[in-house]
Design a protein around this motif. Structure first.
Motif, mmCIF file in Angstrom:
data_model
loop_
_atom_site.group_PDB
_atom_site.id
_atom_site.type_symbol
_atom_site.label_atom_id
_atom_site.label_comp_id
_atom_site.label_asym_id
_atom_site.label_seq_id
_atom_site.Cartn_x
_atom_site.Cartn_y
_atom_site.Cartn_z
ATOM 1 N N ASN A 70 -48.712 59.130 -32.938
ATOM 2 C CA ASN A 70 -48.104 58.141 -33.837
ATOM 3 C C ASN A 70 -48.336 56.725 -33.347
ATOM 4 O OD1 ASN A 70 -47.178 59.975 -35.627
ATOM 5 N ND2 ASN A 70 -45.089 60.036 -34.817
ATOM 6 N N SER A 190 -40.425 46.528 -38.254
ATOM 7 C CA SER A 190 -40.741 47.759 -37.551
ATOM 8 C C SER A 190 -41.592 48.676 -38.434
ATOM 9 C CB SER A 190 -39.434 48.453 -37.176
ATOM 10 O OG SER A 190 -39.725 49.577 -36.412
ATOM 11 N N GLY A 191 -42.658 49.219 -37.857
ATOM 12 C CA GLY A 191 -43.502 50.168 -38.578
ATOM 13 C C GLY A 191 -44.530 49.538 -39.494
ATOM 14 N N SER A 192 -44.654 48.185 -39.463
ATOM 15 C CA SER A 192 -45.563 47.535 -40.409
ATOM 16 C C SER A 192 -47.008 47.530 -39.928
ATOM 17 C CB SER A 192 -45.090 46.108 -40.689
ATOM 18 O OG SER A 192 -45.024 45.378 -39.483
ATOM 19 N N GLY A 193 -47.241 47.851 -38.660
ATOM 20 C CA GLY A 193 -48.622 47.943 -38.181
ATOM 21 C C GLY A 193 -48.986 46.916 -37.124
ATOM 22 N N LYS A 194 -47.981 46.422 -36.373
ATOM 23 C CA LYS A 194 -48.264 45.398 -35.361
ATOM 24 C C LYS A 194 -49.164 45.935 -34.254
ATOM 25 C CE LYS A 194 -43.867 44.597 -34.663
ATOM 26 N NZ LYS A 194 -43.309 45.462 -35.718
ATOM 27 N N GLU A 195 -48.914 47.191 -33.889
ATOM 28 C CA GLU A 195 -49.731 47.745 -32.804
ATOM 29 C C GLU A 195 -51.186 47.942 -33.243
ATOM 30 O OE1 GLU A 195 -48.101 50.817 -30.481
ATOM 31 O OE2 GLU A 195 -50.052 51.269 -29.566
ATOM 32 N N ILE A 196 -51.355 48.379 -34.497
ATOM 33 C CA ILE A 196 -52.704 48.542 -35.031
ATOM 34 C C ILE A 196 -53.433 47.195 -34.959
ATOM 35 C CG2 ILE A 196 -53.984 49.038 -37.170
ATOM 36 C CD1 ILE A 196 -52.620 51.493 -36.389
ATOM 37 N N ASN A 301 -40.443 42.431 -33.685
ATOM 38 C CA ASN A 301 -39.930 42.594 -35.045
ATOM 39 C C ASN A 301 -38.664 41.766 -35.242
ATOM 40 O OD1 ASN A 301 -38.157 44.188 -33.619
ATOM 41 N ND2 ASN A 301 -39.138 46.095 -34.233
ATOM 42 N N LEU A 341 -53.450 53.903 -48.130
ATOM 43 C CA LEU A 341 -52.738 54.447 -46.973
ATOM 44 C C LEU A 341 -52.430 55.925 -47.167
ATOM 45 C CD1 LEU A 341 -50.336 51.474 -46.191
ATOM 46 C CD2 LEU A 341 -52.158 52.331 -44.711
ATOM 47 N N VAL A 377 -45.054 51.357 -42.920
ATOM 48 C CA VAL A 377 -46.130 52.366 -42.908
ATOM 49 C C VAL A 377 -45.727 53.606 -42.100
ATOM 50 C CG1 VAL A 377 -48.583 52.723 -42.513
ATOM 51 C CG2 VAL A 377 -47.751 50.442 -43.037
ATOM 52 N N ARG A 378 -44.929 53.385 -41.043
ATOM 53 C CA ARG A 378 -44.515 54.538 -40.238
ATOM 54 C C ARG A 378 -43.691 55.517 -41.074
ATOM 55 N NH1 ARG A 378 -41.966 52.359 -36.055
ATOM 56 N NH2 ARG A 378 -43.816 52.388 -34.751
ATOM 57 N N ARG A 381 -45.992 57.398 -43.379
ATOM 58 C CA ARG A 381 -46.794 58.384 -42.646
ATOM 59 C C ARG A 381 -45.932 59.607 -42.290
ATOM 60 N NH1 ARG A 381 -48.910 59.796 -37.761
ATOM 61 N NH2 ARG A 381 -51.198 59.900 -37.706
ATOM 62 N N LYS A 450 -33.365 50.397 -30.880
ATOM 63 C CA LYS A 450 -33.859 49.747 -32.085
ATOM 64 C C LYS A 450 -32.914 50.024 -33.260
ATOM 65 C CE LYS A 450 -38.539 49.621 -32.469
ATOM 66 N NZ LYS A 450 -39.796 50.295 -32.819
HETATM 67 N N1 LIG Z 1 -53.115 49.610 -41.890
HETATM 68 C C1 LIG Z 1 -52.793 50.820 -41.438
HETATM 69 N N2 LIG Z 1 -53.591 51.864 -41.681
HETATM 70 C C2 LIG Z 1 -53.277 53.086 -41.231
HETATM 71 N N3 LIG Z 1 -52.175 53.368 -40.513
HETATM 72 C C3 LIG Z 1 -51.337 52.369 -40.243
HETATM 73 C C4 LIG Z 1 -51.593 51.042 -40.682
HETATM 74 N N4 LIG Z 1 -50.574 50.261 -40.274
HETATM 75 C C5 LIG Z 1 -49.728 51.053 -39.597
HETATM 76 N N5 LIG Z 1 -50.175 52.320 -39.570
HETATM 77 C C6 LIG Z 1 -49.510 53.486 -38.947
HETATM 78 O O1 LIG Z 1 -48.113 53.316 -39.087
HETATM 79 C C7 LIG Z 1 -47.419 53.635 -37.891
HETATM 80 C C8 LIG Z 1 -46.664 52.424 -37.410
HETATM 81 O O2 LIG Z 1 -47.587 51.387 -37.057
HETATM 82 P P1 LIG Z 1 -47.384 50.509 -35.736
HETATM 83 O O3 LIG Z 1 -46.999 51.358 -34.582
HETATM 84 O O4 LIG Z 1 -48.586 49.651 -35.567
HETATM 85 O O5 LIG Z 1 -46.123 49.651 -36.205
HETATM 86 P P2 LIG Z 1 -45.332 48.517 -35.428
HETATM 87 O O6 LIG Z 1 -45.279 47.338 -36.317
HETATM 88 O O7 LIG Z 1 -45.930 48.328 -34.073
HETATM 89 O O8 LIG Z 1 -43.886 49.161 -35.337
HETATM 90 P P3 LIG Z 1 -42.687 48.898 -34.246
HETATM 91 O O9 LIG Z 1 -42.183 47.509 -34.468
HETATM 92 O O10 LIG Z 1 -41.669 49.910 -34.594
HETATM 93 O O11 LIG Z 1 -43.293 49.087 -32.896
HETATM 94 C C9 LIG Z 1 -48.480 54.137 -36.929
HETATM 95 O O12 LIG Z 1 -48.542 55.539 -37.014
HETATM 96 C C10 LIG Z 1 -49.757 53.520 -37.446
HETATM 97 O O13 LIG Z 1 -50.857 54.320 -37.111
#
Ligand SMILES: Nc1ncnc2c1ncn2[C@@H]1O[C@H](COP(=O)(O)OP(=O)(O)OP(=O)(O)O)[C@@H](O)[C@H]1O
Ligand SMILES: [Mg+2]
Length: 486
Positions: A70, A190-196, A301, A341, A377-378, A381, A450
């Motif tokens: 994840n 949270s979960g919007s894709g910052k790590e990606i 976040n 997605l 997005v989390r 998913r 969180k």
């Molecule tokens: N553009 C995208 N395409 C495909 N999967 C995505 C995309 N953005 C996010 N995801 C998926 O959604 C989930 C959450 O993304 P991510 O961990 O980057 O969120 P985050 O913003 O870092 O959340 P948090 O603040 O909770 O750490 C992950 O499983 C990630 O693979």
């Protein structure tokens, strides 16, 4: 450099014998007792392989793997399983484990599997290395692939029309001559894709063949964070039995991802600020200065402007970090991304689980676009993953989704504030509170700090409430926890 292996087993004898024999084979081996410890270690370290017991008290082997996946972490996992668990082991392979080994096993057999898993990693992430591939595991330098400008994460961003602005900024970052000196701050729910996005920054950076090192500032105790970042000398403090390199050293010319930077204590914030200004750092208890070559990418976040006002975040550090600022829009602000997605997650799960679910239909898509996806997005998913595991569908249908998601059709709920209680009929206030708490835990993947923050209550209050729910309806909580980890 040696390959790094993490062993997870609650049986001390297995831990010790595996650690000893794999160390003798020339690997760099760490061993921990619980899934929780394993996940904590994986936050700061890139392992080449994880060998874990399937059954562990607390977080199981399967849950470790799922949590890593994840987070976009694809470290191969070998599951060790007890005699009666072969079915679960086979399904763990469907879910992405590299291999499994039934217990009791011969050391020779597991060594062979370890070699083969590490070799598969080299093949997947191959970069030209000098000379023939060695039999001994000396692959750490080749751990990370050297992707093209459009690597996997950049492609994920490019495929979402709602992230076009983000993609354009990343392109400029990649083309910029200022290189790693440009720090980047990523803000979003949270979960919007910052790590990606942080990983995509790494992909477009000059230092992409060096490491991407990640640390979650909220998950590491304040007292350890400094030495995790800068390392320490032997004897620097009571537990410092050996010298340890910190993230800043390990990252080389790569990327350091400081996740949940808003949670960093004010003291360490000033230290970090000084380090970033001088581009030099010192190990805790050390005398030598090292130059910083890595790029700093931070994410949060929280609304840092509010934290600054409240005095919990330093203004000057904020400006130092946000040379480039990336705002990630919430999923509800980009409903046009839902189709790509959903279909990309369906393809992923189809491949992972050997299923055959069709792309989402237009009618259902419209329904899902009306739901505000507070977990972004989390949440999407996880909802799809749960359906794929439990329903094994040929086509997604409305009745696969929980009522609160379908209730997004209610025009009054379009503000992203809908609680799971809404649309579920009349109920006592205490029940609404319980649903909201369990729901928030689901969305935060059972991250209690969180969840408490989102709910605006202390962790202790949250724990107390959970204890009460557990004693009344333990089964419901278990189900939600399973789902959150699924
Ligand atoms: N553009 C995208 N395409 C495909 N999967 C995505 C995309 N953005 C996010 N995801 C998926 O959604 C989930 C959450 O993304 P991510 O961990 O980057 O969120 P985050 O913003 O870092 O959340 P948090 O603040 O909770 O750490 C992950 O499983 C990630 O693979
Ligand atoms: Mg994150």
């Amino acid at each position: 450099m040696k390959s790094r292996i993490l062993i997870v087993d609650d049986e001390a004898t297995i831990r010790a014998s595996l650690q000893e024999s794999l160390t003798n084979d020339g690997y760099d081996v760490e061993a921990v007792e619980t899934g929780e410890e394993a996940l904590a270690r994986c936050h700061g370290t890139n392992y080449d392989l994880i060998v874990t017991d399937l059954r562990l008290p607390g977080v199981s082997g399967l849950e470790i793997m799922q949590a890593l996946r994840n987070q976009g972490n694809n470290t191969p996992v070998i599951m060790m399983t007890a005699y009666g668990d072969v079915d679960t082991a086979v399904s763990s392979m469907r879910l992405g484990a590299y291999d499994f080994i039934p217990k009791p096993f011969k050391l020779g057999t597991i060594k062979k599997q370890v070699r083969s898993a590490l070799r598969a990693t080299i093949e997947r992430t191959a970069v030209p290395t000098e000379g023939p591939e060695p039999e001994a595991p000396t692959i750490t330098a080749a751990r990370k692939p050297v992707p093209d400008m459009d690597g996997r994460y950049m492609q994920m961003i490019r495929s979402c029309p709602g992230l076009e602005k983000v993609g354009n900024i990343l392109e400029k970052v990649g083309a910029s001559r200022s290189g790693n000196d440009t720090s980047i701050l990523i803000q979003g729910e949270s979960g919007s894709g910052k790590e990606i996005i942080a990983r995509a920054v790494h992909e477009v950076s000059q230092g992409r063949s060096d490491r991407f090192m990640e640390i979650n500032c909220a998950a590491v105790p304040e007292s350890l964070l400094e030495s995790e970042l800068f390392g320490h000398e032997k004897g620097a403090f009571t537990d410092a039995k050996n010298r340890k390199e910190g993230l800043f050293e390990l990252a080389g010319g790569g990327t350091i991802f400081l996740d949940e930077i808003g949670e960093m204590g004010v003291l360490l914030q000033s230290r970090l600020l000084r380090v970033l200004e001088n581009r030099r750092f010192r190990r805790v208890g050390g005398k030598d200065d090292f130059e910083i070559r890595a790029r700093i990418v931070a994410a949060t976040n929280q609304k840092l402007s509010e934290s600054i006002e409240a005095g919990t975040f330093r203004n000057d550090l904020y400006y130092r970090l946000q040379v480039v600022e990336i705002e990630v829009p919430a999923l509800r602000e980009r409903p046009q991304d839902l189709e790509v997605l959903i279909n990309s997650f369906l393809r992923e799960f189809n491949a992972q689980m050997g299923l055959n679910c069709e792309p989402v239909g237009a009618g259902l898509l419209e329904v899902l676009q009306r739901y505000p996806w507070p977990g972004n997005v989390r949440e999407l998913r996880n909802a799809l993953k749960r359906i794929m595991i439990l329903e094994d569908p040929e086509q997604l249908e409305e009745n696969h989704f929980p009522g609160h998601i379908l209730a997004g059709r209610n025009p009054r709920s379009g503000k992203g504030k809908m609680s799971p209680g809404q649309g579920a009929g009349l109920m006592p206030l205490s029940e609404v509170e319980k649903m909201q708490i369990l729901y928030t835990l689901e969305i935060t993947e059972n991250n209690k700090s969180k969840a408490a923050r989102i709910l605006g209550i202390s962790r202790q209050t949250l724990r107390e409430k959970l204890r009460i729910y557990e004693s009344s309806t333990s089964s419901e909580q278990e189900l939600l926890t399973d789902e959150a980890n699924a």
